[in-house]
Design an enzyme around this catalytic site. Sequence first.
Site, PDB file in Angstrom:
ATOM      1  N   ASN A   1       3.746  -0.548   3.027  1.00  0.00           N
ATOM      2  CA  ASN A   1       3.759  -1.531   3.790  1.00  0.00           C
ATOM      3  C   ASN A   1       4.528  -2.724   3.053  1.00  0.00           C
ATOM      4  O   ASN A   1       4.150  -3.426   2.179  1.00  0.00           O
ATOM      5  CB  ASN A   1       2.302  -2.303   3.654  1.00  0.00           C
ATOM      6  CG  ASN A   1       1.411  -1.571   4.596  1.00  0.00           C
ATOM      7  OD1 ASN A   1       1.746  -0.890   5.559  1.00  0.00           O
ATOM      8  ND2 ASN A   1       0.147  -1.907   4.486  1.00  0.00           N
TER       9      ASN A   1
ATOM     10  N   CYS B   1       0.838  -1.195   0.080  1.00  0.00           N
ATOM     11  CA  CYS B   1      -0.016  -0.216  -0.053  1.00  0.00           C
ATOM     12  C   CYS B   1       1.090   1.193   0.039  1.00  0.00           C
ATOM     13  O   CYS B   1       1.898   1.078   0.733  1.00  0.00           O
ATOM     14  CB  CYS B   1      -0.957   0.088   1.162  1.00  0.00           C
ATOM     15  SG  CYS B   1      -1.891   1.240   1.568  1.00  0.00           S
TER      16      CYS B   1
ATOM     17  N   HIS C   1       3.943   7.642   7.938  1.00  0.00           N
ATOM     18  CA  HIS C   1       3.018   7.258   6.638  1.00  0.00           C
ATOM     19  C   HIS C   1       1.869   7.982   6.532  1.00  0.00           C
ATOM     20  O   HIS C   1       1.332   8.406   5.473  1.00  0.00           O
ATOM     21  CB  HIS C   1       3.131   5.950   6.384  1.00  0.00           C
ATOM     22  CG  HIS C   1       1.848   5.174   6.991  1.00  0.00           C
ATOM     23  ND1 HIS C   1       1.444   5.591   8.368  1.00  0.00           N
ATOM     24  CD2 HIS C   1       0.813   4.546   6.575  1.00  0.00           C
ATOM     25  CE1 HIS C   1       0.428   4.852   8.731  1.00  0.00           C
ATOM     26  NE2 HIS C   1      -0.102   4.170   7.691  1.00  0.00           N
TER      27      HIS C   1
ATOM     28  N   SER D   1      -1.866  17.220   3.204  1.00  0.00           N
ATOM     29  CA  SER D   1      -1.309  16.123   3.384  1.00  0.00           C
ATOM     30  C   SER D   1      -0.014  16.898   3.192  1.00  0.00           C
ATOM     31  O   SER D   1       0.162  18.168   3.115  1.00  0.00           O
ATOM     32  CB  SER D   1      -1.368  15.282   2.186  1.00  0.00           C
ATOM     33  OG  SER D   1      -2.579  14.532   2.216  1.00  0.00           O
TER      34      SER D   1
ATOM     35  N   GLU E   1      -6.673  12.130  -4.791  1.00  0.00           N
ATOM     36  CA  GLU E   1      -6.964  13.529  -4.483  1.00  0.00           C
ATOM     37  C   GLU E   1      -6.439  14.488  -5.541  1.00  0.00           C
ATOM     38  O   GLU E   1      -5.163  14.303  -5.739  1.00  0.00           O
ATOM     39  CB  GLU E   1      -6.514  13.638  -2.996  1.00  0.00           C
ATOM     40  CG  GLU E   1      -7.607  13.499  -2.078  1.00  0.00           C
ATOM     41  CD  GLU E   1      -7.339  14.176  -0.724  1.00  0.00           C
ATOM     42  OE1 GLU E   1      -7.983  13.915   0.325  1.00  0.00           O
ATOM     43  OE2 GLU E   1      -5.974  14.500  -0.401  1.00  0.00           O
TER      44      GLU E   1
ATOM     45  N   LYS F   1     -13.249   8.847  -3.024  1.00  0.00           N
ATOM     46  CA  LYS F   1     -12.954   7.800  -2.005  1.00  0.00           C
ATOM     47  C   LYS F   1     -13.891   6.406  -2.206  1.00  0.00           C
ATOM     48  O   LYS F   1     -14.828   6.662  -2.842  1.00  0.00           O
ATOM     49  CB  LYS F   1     -13.419   8.435  -0.730  1.00  0.00           C
ATOM     50  CG  LYS F   1     -12.476   9.235   0.046  1.00  0.00           C
ATOM     51  CD  LYS F   1     -12.767   9.189   1.520  1.00  0.00           C
ATOM     52  CE  LYS F   1     -11.945   8.287   2.316  1.00  0.00           C
ATOM     53  NZ  LYS F   1     -10.605   8.445   2.358  1.00  0.00           N
TER      54      LYS F   1
END
Lengths: 142, 476
Positions: B325, B98, B399, B380, B206, B475
């Site tokens: 990950n 991910c 993360h 972010s 996004e 989303k």
Amino acid sequence: MTQSAAYWEHFDHEADIGVRGVGPTLAQAFEQAALAMSAVITPLENIDTRQAITIECTGDDPEVLLVDWLNALVYEMATRNMLFGRYAVQIESGTLTATAWGEPVDVQKHQPAVEIKGATYTALRVTKTGDGSWIAETVVDV
Amino acid sequence: MDLNQLEKLNDTTWQVNPHGAMHVPAVFYASESLVKNMDEKVYEQACNVAMLPGIVGASYAMPDAHWGYGFPIGGVAAFDPAQGGVISAGGVGFDISCGVRTLLTGLTRQQVEDVKTQLADALYHTIPAGLGSTGSISLNDKAMDDMLTGGARWALERGWGQPEDLDRIEENGCMLGAHPDAVSAQAKKRQKKEMGTLGSGNHYLEVQHVTEVYDEKIADVFGIRGGDVVLSIHCGSRGLGHQIGTEFLKQMVASTRDYGIALPDRELACAPIDSPLGQRYLGAMRAGINCALANRQIITHLAREAFSRVLPDADLKLLYDVSHNTCKEEEHEVNGQMKKLFVHRKGATRAFGPGHPDIPEALRTAGQPVLIGGSMGTGSFILAGMAESEQRAWSSACHGAGRAMSRRAATRQWHGRQLVDELAARGILIRSPSMRGVAEEAPGAYKDVTDVVDAAAAAGLARKVARVEPMVCVKG
């Protein structure tokens, strides 16, 4: 010995969500845990139970069997693109056989909140309580 | 978390000295308030990881650490195969590889603002999101194995992407040592129709605008200016990665005793790196990494198509693609000696400092871009790896924000429709098939990512470069 009726509920995990099934027998607790998992995705009353599939898992450790059972359902949901709203489970000498009833995912109708990645071994517990009922619970990763 | 259990080394470093079965210390990089707010489970899990065979240095927790599965989310741990070191499926996580990728668009906020609604709709209609959505790509057995071996490079060969994308992806877009044979038929079946899909939960796509630049020099190297619009994609290896994680976790749980490993928690199940099971997981997990890289590559292609329909002048160039990950074989210095270690980063981003040979040449002087996702209503961050990070946690950083509240609590507090309206009033357009999903991902359900990145910067894990805010959020 008093035995409560079967029910399910969710419990909190910091990032994900816990599913708990309670029932007079181990098999019914497993059915309820599966319902709790379905309800993570969408309210159960949204799911028509018109199509049946069968599932089998084996394992001597009831806790590992619970994780296997839930993961078998995650797999069936993902590959059949279905949601399930009713379960019938039988467990005999380490073999679980089950029927799950449901329908194909309809995004408009079900508005699935999340997709379940897998059942985990976190907060995993399968046990018989003082009043004779069974609890089957674990955290699912979403 | 009770601070009395920790030794304060400095304002952002807290240590648990080895006790009981711990081979090494557990080290938390975070401000006092972040550590205090961490769940007691994080303490327990970080200490448990320190008990695993062959662990080197310490069991590290990043500023965004929270209660995970065996390993804390935000955990970093390196293992030496020569000392019986292990590899753990739980230490990588269910969503293998991910990660986040960010693309520059060459557009300014004003250019996008005028057509924001059309852009949001185009992205939402082009990129499948949420449970039950399938991509238009269906892979046969041969194509599946090629994808699992080739990653983003395979996607590019199929026409999804631009050649210059590869250089901007960890491992140049293709994880070597992947073994499609180690991936079960079930895992492959789960992935068959899921290529190029976003998934659900905290995954998103996004359109963001740069609100602040903290380090002009590095931002210049990255090609970022205030007011620029960028596109960020957060997702992973979809059903395939989840199935690999599920199956190997079970196998590792079953075989731990055979390998003579005593576990404080079943979920920490692992296998020696040099064992048949360890090697098989490594091959499957690397195939999972390629699946995630290919998936983000295909989504990038779809996003470019959507942009070109609404904004023909857009030129989407990949800034960088990070995975948070993973377990990767890397060379690190241990007591003055270079060693090959297997570094688990579970909810942690690799953050190589300036000059590292694995950073693309054009970015090398600046350090590796470290992409940190916030929640949909907040910002972010784009950070850069620092040289000091190598000594801190094998060149790793945080993360994301991490949840402050459970999904259940979030749905009790917010309604999806209301959130969508409130965010729209602030200029943030949300597109999602599920209003309950939106409520579960409410901005208020997440910790403030600003505190997390400030702590990461103060701890010397990664430098702040720029902050971005969402304009459009798709989303699952």
